[in-house]
Write an enzyme that holds these catalytic residues in place. Sequence first.
Site, PDB file in Angstrom:
ATOM      1  N   ILE A  39       0.775  -1.252  -0.098  1.00  0.00           N
ATOM      2  CA  ILE A  39       0.086  -0.142  -0.050  1.00  0.00           C
ATOM      3  C   ILE A  39       0.792   1.186  -0.126  1.00  0.00           C
ATOM      4  O   ILE A  39       1.904   1.352   0.954  1.00  0.00           O
ATOM      5  CB  ILE A  39      -0.862   0.035   1.236  1.00  0.00           C
ATOM      6  CG1 ILE A  39      -1.968  -1.313   1.361  1.00  0.00           C
ATOM      7  CG2 ILE A  39      -1.782   1.192   1.307  1.00  0.00           C
ATOM      8  CD1 ILE A  39      -2.733  -1.465   0.184  1.00  0.00           C
TER       9      ILE A  39
ATOM     10  N   ASP B 256       6.630   2.685  -1.274  1.00  0.00           N
ATOM     11  CA  ASP B 256       6.467   2.007  -0.491  1.00  0.00           C
ATOM     12  C   ASP B 256       6.471   2.677   1.018  1.00  0.00           C
ATOM     13  O   ASP B 256       5.616   2.270   1.861  1.00  0.00           O
ATOM     14  CB  ASP B 256       7.693   1.003  -0.296  1.00  0.00           C
ATOM     15  CG  ASP B 256       6.943  -0.496  -0.839  1.00  0.00           C
ATOM     16  OD1 ASP B 256       5.979  -0.625  -0.966  1.00  0.00           O
ATOM     17  OD2 ASP B 256       7.900  -1.415  -0.649  1.00  0.00           O
TER      18      ASP B 256
ATOM     19  N   TRP C   3      11.111  -1.756   8.114  1.00  0.00           N
ATOM     20  CA  TRP C   3      10.676  -0.849   6.885  1.00  0.00           C
ATOM     21  C   TRP C   3      11.184   0.533   7.039  1.00  0.00           C
ATOM     22  O   TRP C   3      10.725   1.347   5.975  1.00  0.00           O
ATOM     23  CB  TRP C   3       8.776  -1.103   6.800  1.00  0.00           C
ATOM     24  CG  TRP C   3       8.341  -0.913   8.390  1.00  0.00           C
ATOM     25  CD1 TRP C   3       8.007  -1.732   9.167  1.00  0.00           C
ATOM     26  CD2 TRP C   3       8.408   0.296   9.250  1.00  0.00           C
ATOM     27  NE1 TRP C   3       7.386  -1.360  10.227  1.00  0.00           N
ATOM     28  CE2 TRP C   3       7.773  -0.073  10.363  1.00  0.00           C
ATOM     29  CE3 TRP C   3       8.752   1.674   8.896  1.00  0.00           C
ATOM     30  CZ2 TRP C   3       7.594   1.089  11.382  1.00  0.00           C
ATOM     31  CZ3 TRP C   3       8.490   2.729  10.001  1.00  0.00           C
ATOM     32  CH2 TRP C   3       7.855   2.276  11.157  1.00  0.00           C
TER      33      TRP C   3
ATOM     34  N   LYS D  13      14.742 -11.739   4.839  1.00  0.00           N
ATOM     35  CA  LYS D  13      13.115 -11.337   4.978  1.00  0.00           C
ATOM     36  C   LYS D  13      13.062 -10.018   5.252  1.00  0.00           C
ATOM     37  O   LYS D  13      13.096  -9.578   6.532  1.00  0.00           O
ATOM     38  CB  LYS D  13      12.769 -12.388   6.495  1.00  0.00           C
ATOM     39  CG  LYS D  13      11.243 -12.921   6.247  1.00  0.00           C
ATOM     40  CD  LYS D  13      10.217 -11.755   5.815  1.00  0.00           C
ATOM     41  CE  LYS D  13       9.741 -11.124   7.174  1.00  0.00           C
ATOM     42  NZ  LYS D  13       8.949  -9.867   6.955  1.00  0.00           N
TER      43      LYS D  13
ATOM     44  N   SER E 146      11.389  -4.308  16.433  1.00  0.00           N
ATOM     45  CA  SER E 146      10.931  -3.810  17.707  1.00  0.00           C
ATOM     46  C   SER E 146      11.527  -4.698  19.005  1.00  0.00           C
ATOM     47  O   SER E 146      11.834  -5.840  18.560  1.00  0.00           O
ATOM     48  CB  SER E 146       9.352  -4.001  17.632  1.00  0.00           C
ATOM     49  OG  SER E 146       8.922  -5.332  17.446  1.00  0.00           O
TER      50      SER E 146
ATOM     51  N   GLU F 135      19.345  -5.401  16.712  1.00  0.00           N
ATOM     52  CA  GLU F 135      19.145  -3.913  16.656  1.00  0.00           C
ATOM     53  C   GLU F 135      17.708  -3.460  16.864  1.00  0.00           C
ATOM     54  O   GLU F 135      16.930  -3.610  16.117  1.00  0.00           O
ATOM     55  CB  GLU F 135      19.827  -3.509  15.212  1.00  0.00           C
ATOM     56  CG  GLU F 135      20.523  -1.914  15.623  1.00  0.00           C
ATOM     57  CD  GLU F 135      19.556  -0.942  15.418  1.00  0.00           C
ATOM     58  OE1 GLU F 135      18.875  -0.417  16.646  1.00  0.00           O
ATOM     59  OE2 GLU F 135      19.574  -0.198  14.470  1.00  0.00           O
TER      60      GLU F 135
ATOM     61  N   CYS G 295      15.316   4.338  14.644  1.00  0.00           N
ATOM     62  CA  CYS G 295      15.311   3.931  15.808  1.00  0.00           C
ATOM     63  C   CYS G 295      16.254   4.689  16.858  1.00  0.00           C
ATOM     64  O   CYS G 295      16.248   4.675  18.009  1.00  0.00           O
ATOM     65  CB  CYS G 295      16.209   2.435  15.691  1.00  0.00           C
ATOM     66  SG  CYS G 295      17.797   2.641  14.687  1.00  0.00           S
TER      67      CYS G 295
ATOM     68  N   GLU H  25       8.950   4.007  23.224  1.00  0.00           N
ATOM     69  CA  GLU H  25       9.401   4.573  21.778  1.00  0.00           C
ATOM     70  C   GLU H  25       8.101   4.764  20.856  1.00  0.00           C
ATOM     71  O   GLU H  25       7.177   3.992  21.018  1.00  0.00           O
ATOM     72  CB  GLU H  25      10.183   3.506  21.157  1.00  0.00           C
ATOM     73  CG  GLU H  25      10.781   3.727  19.555  1.00  0.00           C
ATOM     74  CD  GLU H  25      11.463   2.467  19.184  1.00  0.00           C
ATOM     75  OE1 GLU H  25      11.187   1.568  19.190  1.00  0.00           O
ATOM     76  OE2 GLU H  25      12.396   2.916  18.335  1.00  0.00           O
TER      77      GLU H  25
HETATM   78  P1  TAP Z   1       8.543  -5.464  13.986  1.00  0.00           P
HETATM   79  O1  TAP Z   1       7.238  -6.069  14.273  1.00  0.00           O
HETATM   80  O2  TAP Z   1       9.564  -5.690  15.046  1.00  0.00           O
HETATM   81  O3  TAP Z   1       9.082  -6.020  12.432  1.00  0.00           O
HETATM   82  C1  TAP Z   1      10.517  -5.832  11.981  1.00  0.00           C
HETATM   83  C2  TAP Z   1      10.643  -7.208  11.327  1.00  0.00           C
HETATM   84  O4  TAP Z   1      10.489  -8.214  12.149  1.00  0.00           O
HETATM   85  C3  TAP Z   1       9.721  -7.403  10.020  1.00  0.00           C
HETATM   86  O5  TAP Z   1      10.413  -8.019   9.054  1.00  0.00           O
HETATM   87  C4  TAP Z   1       8.710  -8.160  10.483  1.00  0.00           C
HETATM   88  O6  TAP Z   1       7.932  -8.722   9.501  1.00  0.00           O
HETATM   89  C5  TAP Z   1       9.631  -9.178  11.468  1.00  0.00           C
HETATM   90  N1  TAP Z   1       8.758  -9.969  12.283  1.00  0.00           N
HETATM   91  C6  TAP Z   1       7.547  -9.747  12.957  1.00  0.00           C
HETATM   92  N2  TAP Z   1       7.076 -10.705  13.679  1.00  0.00           N
HETATM   93  C7  TAP Z   1       8.064 -11.554  13.600  1.00  0.00           C
HETATM   94  C8  TAP Z   1       8.371 -12.827  14.255  1.00  0.00           C
HETATM   95  N3  TAP Z   1       7.486 -13.424  15.351  1.00  0.00           N
HETATM   96  N4  TAP Z   1       9.507 -13.456  14.139  1.00  0.00           N
HETATM   97  C9  TAP Z   1      10.502 -13.075  13.308  1.00  0.00           C
HETATM   98  N5  TAP Z   1      10.459 -11.817  12.673  1.00  0.00           N
HETATM   99  C10 TAP Z   1       9.141 -11.021  12.784  1.00  0.00           C
HETATM  100  O7  TAP Z   1       8.288  -3.979  13.896  1.00  0.00           O
HETATM  101  P2  TAP Z   1       7.157  -3.269  13.153  1.00  0.00           P
HETATM  102  O8  TAP Z   1       5.773  -3.739  13.429  1.00  0.00           O
HETATM  103  O9  TAP Z   1       7.577  -3.090  11.824  1.00  0.00           O
HETATM  104  O10 TAP Z   1       7.255  -1.834  13.906  1.00  0.00           O
HETATM  105  C11 TAP Z   1       6.645  -1.984  15.507  1.00  0.00           C
HETATM  106  C12 TAP Z   1       7.624  -1.174  16.041  1.00  0.00           C
HETATM  107  O11 TAP Z   1       8.889  -1.621  16.013  1.00  0.00           O
HETATM  108  C13 TAP Z   1       7.641   0.332  15.881  1.00  0.00           C
HETATM  109  O12 TAP Z   1       6.826   1.217  16.321  1.00  0.00           O
HETATM  110  C14 TAP Z   1       9.095   0.493  16.280  1.00  0.00           C
HETATM  111  O13 TAP Z   1       8.896   1.035  17.648  1.00  0.00           O
HETATM  112  C15 TAP Z   1       9.746  -0.600  16.266  1.00  0.00           C
HETATM  113  N6  TAP Z   1      10.831  -0.582  15.122  1.00  0.00           N
HETATM  114  C16 TAP Z   1      11.937  -0.122  15.230  1.00  0.00           C
HETATM  115  C17 TAP Z   1      12.996  -0.332  14.271  1.00  0.00           C
HETATM  116  C18 TAP Z   1      14.399  -0.017  14.570  1.00  0.00           C
HETATM  117  S1  TAP Z   1      15.367   0.374  13.436  1.00  0.00           S
HETATM  118  N7  TAP Z   1      14.800  -0.367  15.850  1.00  0.00           N
HETATM  119  C19 TAP Z   1      12.465  -0.580  12.911  1.00  0.00           C
HETATM  120  C20 TAP Z   1      11.233  -0.492  12.629  1.00  0.00           C
HETATM  121  C21 TAP Z   1      10.165  -0.837  13.881  1.00  0.00           C
HETATM  122  P3  TAP Z   1       6.727  -7.974   9.120  1.00  0.00           P
HETATM  123  O14 TAP Z   1       6.868  -6.842   8.439  1.00  0.00           O
HETATM  124  O15 TAP Z   1       6.086  -9.302   8.088  1.00  0.00           O
HETATM  125  O16 TAP Z   1       5.844  -7.978  10.332  1.00  0.00           O
END
Ligand code: TAP
Length: 489
Positions: free
Chosen positions: A33, A101, A163, A187, A241, A262, A296, A393
């Site tokens: 989306i 994206d 993302w 992944k 996360s 990280e 992050c 966060e």
């Molecule tokens: P996460 O849920 O942590 O997703 C990050 C990665 O992990 C994605 O590729 C995700 O796949 C994958 N993932 C999800 N569930 C998993 C599992 N059970 N086992 C293995 N991998 C899994 O983060 P989000 O939902 O994208 O964002 C939520 C929060 O994470 C944000 O609000 C923020 O606080 C934090 N975040 C932190 C960072 C950094 S750089 N530290 C970056 C992004 C987000 P899918 O995308 O398919 O769910």
Amino acid sequence: MTTKSTYPLGDYQKLYINGAWVSPTDGATFESINPYDESVITHIAKASQDDALQAVQAARHAFDDGEWCTLSGKERAAYLRAIAAKIHENLEYLAYLEVLDNGKPIDEARWDIADTAGCFEFYAQLAEELDDTAETPVVLSDERFDSVARREAVGVAVAIIPWNYPMLMAAWKVAPALAAGCTMVLKPAEATSMTAIELGRIAEKVGLPKGVLNIVTGFGSELGDVLTTHPDVDKVAFTGSVPVGKHIMQKAASNVKNLSLELGGKSAFVVFDDSDIEQAVEWILFGIFWNQGQVCSATSRLLIQNGIYDKLMDRLVAEAKNIRMGSGLDIGVKLGPLVNEKQYRSVLSAINKAQADGIHMATGGKADFVKGYFVAPTIFTDVPTDHELWTTEVFGPVLAVRRFDDEAEAIRLANDSQFGLAAAVMSADDARCQRVARAFCAGIVWINCSQPTFTEAPWGGYKQSGIGRELGEWGLNNYLETKQITRYH
Ligand code: TAP
């Protein structure tokens, strides 16, 4: 004015496994989306657990039996350089995909893609150096023995990435892993899969041996456990996360995998009275509103010394109100939409909760757009230290501000966090900056700035911000084991 409205999109409905583009076993796809207008950009291959298994097997086979392990660092470096060259060649297109994206402004996407190429170039250099540095003599106390320490590839690595910097986060893991001689399953986050697939196309174009890099797009909740528990996987590298990081840590314990994490942050920016106000405004805004605050290391907690507080806040709020929001493809836009509806709702809910709890919002909140996941640059003041706006966060354009009296109080407040990813300090007094920098409990510290990131320097956090360091030589070490070889003579 828009930079360039369209490029033809590729096919994103295939997975890259064992050097071939294959449909998911059950033929499933999911929608990608556009966060700017909520339209469907394209459909992405949704890997099944079986596909993830196939990818792991391909990586295992490529590591154990393929030509990859027989190559010298110099030969691996040639592949990394070829990948970097292709990324440079396609910079505009890849940046365009990131904007579609992720929503980020095109200029930021261009920096990201240039950094992505730079990351591959950097690790190409380190791969070459490994030919000379992989074995180092160890001086033993017993002269009847001699010994060397030898660094070798860990094996099969899984990279799970977020993302916020889709292609760059892939590079931070793929480039050092390949430089070290590992094979990999990548992944990407489901919200931003397109440039990961493009990376697969580039790997194919440069002739990377089959199975060395495998890319499975799909849902982390479905594929994650397969990838992080499979006995053929030696290493898991995750960025995302804290809850998912903790889950992965437990899963990776199944066969004691090498693990690097990280995770999140709630980084503090401490501004002393003697700071230049305009310089402070510039870096504070950059530190929290860059990439829509979805960073992050965002300096999302601002500590301002009393003497400069009123003047600085006036300028900060005025400039935050001036930040232009809109389509990331429009020139001059500095703040795009948040990445997806889930993140949008999560950030708005944090804002609404803070307001309901009586915290003063100086500017910001939900932005006035008919469509798209826009949140305006938001600043809350006098945030209580026990409020979640201060402790957790938000991962959006939301700044929490407090005053402080003296250096000791600033350090105490900055370090009073479950996280320890980054911290920043600003002052005209360099001795003070150096002192505070050393007192911060954080893996990355900036003086008189916030967020500059260099491929050469270590990146990672203390406390719940993660385990291990990416980038620089530390990033390469993530993918290397050290073997002791001792001889009796
Ligand atoms: P996460 O849920 O942590 O997703 C990050 C990665 O992990 C994605 O590729 C995700 O796949 C994958 N993932 C999800 N569930 C998993 C599992 N059970 N086992 C293995 N991998 C899994 O983060 P989000 O939902 O994208 O964002 C939520 C929060 O994470 C944000 O609000 C923020 O606080 C934090 N975040 C932190 C960072 C950094 S750089 N530290 C970056 C992004 C987000 P899918 O995308 O398919 O769910």
